[in-house]
Design a protein around this motif. Structure first.
Motif, PDB file in Angstrom:
ATOM      1  N   ILE A   1      -3.082  -2.346 -15.650  1.00 14.92           N
ATOM      2  CA  ILE A   1      -3.017  -3.603 -14.904  1.00 14.92           C
ATOM      3  C   ILE A   1      -4.367  -4.317 -14.883  1.00 14.92           C
ATOM      4  N   ALA A   2      -5.442  -3.557 -14.780  1.00 14.99           N
ATOM      5  CA  ALA A   2      -6.759  -4.195 -14.656  1.00 14.99           C
ATOM      6  C   ALA A   2      -7.818  -3.402 -15.407  1.00 14.99           C
TER       7      ALA A   2
ATOM      8  N   PHE B   1       1.584 -12.591 -17.361  1.00 15.60           N
ATOM      9  CA  PHE B   1       0.781 -13.590 -16.652  1.00 15.60           C
ATOM     10  C   PHE B   1       0.583 -14.842 -17.495  1.00 15.60           C
TER      11      PHE B   1
ATOM     12  N   THR C   1      -5.427 -11.326  -8.166  1.00 13.52           N
ATOM     13  CA  THR C   1      -4.122 -11.930  -8.447  1.00 13.52           C
ATOM     14  C   THR C   1      -3.158 -11.700  -7.287  1.00 13.52           C
TER      15      THR C   1
ATOM     16  N   THR D   1       1.186  -6.788 -19.856  1.00  7.66           N
ATOM     17  CA  THR D   1       0.654  -7.423 -18.642  1.00  7.66           C
ATOM     18  C   THR D   1       0.121  -8.812 -18.958  1.00  7.66           C
TER      19      THR D   1
ATOM     20  N   HIS E   1      -6.963  -6.373  -6.501  1.00  9.59           N
ATOM     21  CA  HIS E   1      -6.718  -7.331  -7.578  1.00  9.59           C
ATOM     22  C   HIS E   1      -6.628  -8.739  -6.981  1.00  9.59           C
TER      23      HIS E   1
ATOM     24  N   GLY F   1      -4.836 -12.723 -13.657  1.00 11.91           N
ATOM     25  CA  GLY F   1      -4.066 -11.610 -14.199  1.00 11.91           C
ATOM     26  C   GLY F   1      -4.307 -11.421 -15.688  1.00 11.91           C
TER      27      GLY F   1
ATOM     28  N   ALA G   1      -6.089  -8.173 -17.552  1.00  9.95           N
ATOM     29  CA  ALA G   1      -5.038  -7.412 -18.237  1.00  9.95           C
ATOM     30  C   ALA G   1      -5.644  -6.429 -19.231  1.00  9.95           C
TER      31      ALA G   1
ATOM     32  N   GLY H   1      -3.901 -17.393  -9.844  1.00 11.22           N
ATOM     33  CA  GLY H   1      -3.643 -15.958  -9.800  1.00 11.22           C
ATOM     34  C   GLY H   1      -3.198 -15.409 -11.140  1.00 11.22           C
ATOM     35  N   SER H   2      -2.340 -16.138 -11.849  1.00 13.99           N
ATOM     36  CA  SER H   2      -1.886 -15.663 -13.159  1.00 13.99           C
ATOM     37  C   SER H   2      -3.015 -15.722 -14.184  1.00 13.99           C
TER      38      SER H   2
END
Length: 586
Positions: free
Chosen positions: A61-62, A120, A8, A116, A6, A107, A111, A103-104
């Motif tokens: 998460i991803a 972010f 992030t 999630t 990831h 994210g 998401a 990074g956020s």
């Protein structure tokens, strides 16, 4: 998740060592982390990663697909360009905030669920706000607090919508909303539209971006609004409301840019305008329209960053940002002028520049969907963009009246970053196919047709003629225009007056009564003890109960309305409570 890294994590965790690094090691590190993030995006495969259960909900998460990859690709590229531009900074705080901000944003892009995404989303707001506060001026601190106030409000709307929508559908998975429009969905849409700067929720952008640091404004121009474009494309494709909101945005930003004297505030209004094309494309919802919105977001991040870098270079060198204070810099800053103009040609959709192959896709999609009014409005907005960003701003900033300012080219790293963005703006315009291959749907669009080139050049040349003929009327004035931020700039002041005057006086009066009457009485009662006759209390309570029952029975037979019955019941309740209190404190 062994086959997925990831980005992030690379950027957010990578921000931690920055304050402890110095000199050349820090500079290498600042470039290495974004480069690794680019590699992570280019090598990832579509799929779901990081599925788990949290507080009884499915968390993802991803979620990697074509739509998330196209945004993640340009985000990571921009993180590298932005870091090159900021490489001369010795302030570790700005580097840390930029890493966390990027990074956020990544994210949010990956998401797969709303929890999630919300996490972010909020981190992104606070990290970007630091880039405003870091300017340390009085205006920047005020703008930073207003920026936070607006984004916290938007975040609360988003959170409320997430909870309401989750209760309705029984899931927090993030994807196209197909359950129909309810209160929760409207709150989610409002939260997304605020970050997209859809009028009237746009004034935070033009208020805060000009007050950010020179390097911070470059990052801010690239991520917040385009992250909002991504979530709108993910959740609300084909929403009719967005077609008209986006069309209004495209014109709204251009009209307000006419009034601006601050170079970065003018560019900020053109962010509003250009994001309008993307929002309108998402609202149209066809494959070509969504492709156009995604590709235009990709191109916009690069050319808008280039424009902010050019304006930032001028501010860095001269310390001035108002067009009425600038002019004659083409002699001392020729490289900056040339690189800025690449961005100006790109945003104006000149042939062989990136905007030409992306913006035209949205307009063509509107035409295919038989939306003549939308096509006309977006075409007019394109002309206005060239008028202000491609002609007015560079004329008064670099040419025009020579103010005899002492200036030079900015640091080499700033010129390198501008050159990187300029090369990409030209490369995308000349060779659009690699970008088209990244888009979420197959592309069937040819931008370089004789008709399209002729129409575009005719519009641009006509706009240039108008600029020459009406040059005096376009002279900037040393004023500032207030947008819908009037409500929270002036409204906050009125609220503070109310809090400091009538409410404060009322609170003081209540406090005085408490100190002079209530508290002595309670202290005396505490010293002497309570004398309660329980038999009398029981008798009163029984009597009150019988009175309430008989009153209720009487109310049932009365031909009165619900409000009247409720009022009578409240009166009886107050009388009963008073009677019990009197007996207890006898």
């Amino acid at each position: 998740m062994t086959d997925f890294v990831h980005p992030t994590l690379l950027l957010v965790l990578g921000a931690l060592p920055i304050p402890f690094l110095r000199g050349l090691i820090r500079k290498i590190y600042l470039l290495l982390i974004p480069a690794l993030a680019i590699l992570a995006v280019l090598t990832m495969q579509p799929g779901d990663y990081g599925a788990a259960r949290f507080i009884g909900q499915d968390i993802l998460i991803a979620k990697v697909d074509n739509l998330s990859i196209v945004f993640a690709t340009v985000f990571t590229i921009m993180s590298l360009i932005g870091m090159v531009y900021a490489l001369h900074l010795t302030c570790a705080g700005q580097h840390v905030a930029a890493f966390v901000y990027v990074g956020s944003a990544l994210g949010v892009v990956f998401a797969g669920d709303y929890l999630t995404l919300f996490l972010f989303w909020e981190v992104m707001a606070f990290a970007s706000a630091y880039l405003v506060f870091a300017q340390r001026s009085r205006q920047a601190i005020r703008a930073g607090f207003r920026y936070l106030m607006v984004h916290i409000t938007g975040g609360l709307a988003l959170l409320g919508g997430i909870i309401a929508h989750g209760l309705t559908v029984g899931s927090l998975r993030f994807g196209p909303i197909e359950s129909g429009m309810d209160v929760g969905v409207y709150l989610i849409l409002a939260g997304f539209m605020l970050n997209a700067a859809v009028p009237p929720l746009n004034a935070w952008l033009t208020d805060a971006y000009p007050e950010a640091t020179v390097t911070g404004a470059v990052f801010m121009s690239a991520f917040t609004t385009k992250t909002a474009v991504y979530v709108l494309a993910r959740a609300f494709p084909g929403t009719e409301l967005l077609v008209w909101l986006g069309t209004v945005m495209a014109l709204y930003g251009v009209v307000y840019a006419v009034l601006e004297n601050d170079c970065r505030r003018l560019l900020a209004y053109h962010i509003v305008s250009q994001v309008g094309y993307m929002v309108a494309g998402i609202g149209i919802g066809t494959e070509m329209a969504v492709n156009g919105a995604a590709s235009h977001a990709f191109a916009h991040i690069l050319y808008k960053a280039l424009l902010f870098m050019g304006a930032g270079a001028v501010i860095y060198v001269t310390g001035r940002r108002k067009l009425t204070e600038l002019g004659g810099l083409y002699r001392t800053m020729p490289l900056t002028v040339a690189l800025y103009m690449v961005g100006a040609f790109a945003i104006s959709a000149f042939p062989f520049f990136s905007g030409f192959v992306t913006k035209s896709m949205v307009i063509a999609a509107a035409g295919q969907d038989h939306r003549a009014l939308v096509v006309l409005a977006l075409t007019m907005a394109s002309s206005g963009t060239f008028l202000h960003t491609g002609l007015k701003l560079p004329y008064y900033m670099f040419f025009g009246t020579d103010r005899k300012l002492e200036a030079r080219e900015p640091p080499r790293n700033m010129l390198i970053a501008m050159s990187m963005a300029a090369v990409l703006c030209i490369a995308i315009g000349v060779f659009p196919q690699p970008l088209y291959a990244l888009l979420p749907h197959p592309v069937d669009f040819e931008p370089y047709t004789t008709v399209h080139i002729t129409e575009s050049l005719g519009l641009l040349m006509f706009t240039a003629l108008g600029f020459v003929l009406f040059l005096k009327a376009l002279d900037p004035e040393n004023t500032i225009s207030i947008d819908t931020d009037w409500f929270y700039r002036k409204g906050a002041r009125r609220f503070l007056w109310l809090a400091e005057n009538p409410l404060a006086r009322y609170e003081k009066a209540v406090s005085d009564v408490s100190e002079t009457t209530v508290l002595p009485f309670l202290h005396g009662a505490a010293r002497t003890g309570l004398r309660i006759d329980h038999s009398k209390v029981d008798a009163v309570v029984n009597g009150v109960a019988r009175a309430i029952l008989s009153t209720g029975e009487a109310l049932r037979h009365l031909q009165t309305g619900v409000v009247t019955q409720y009022a009578l019941a409240m009166i009886v309740g107050v009388i009963a409570a008073t009677a019990v209190f009197a007996v207890m404190w006898r």
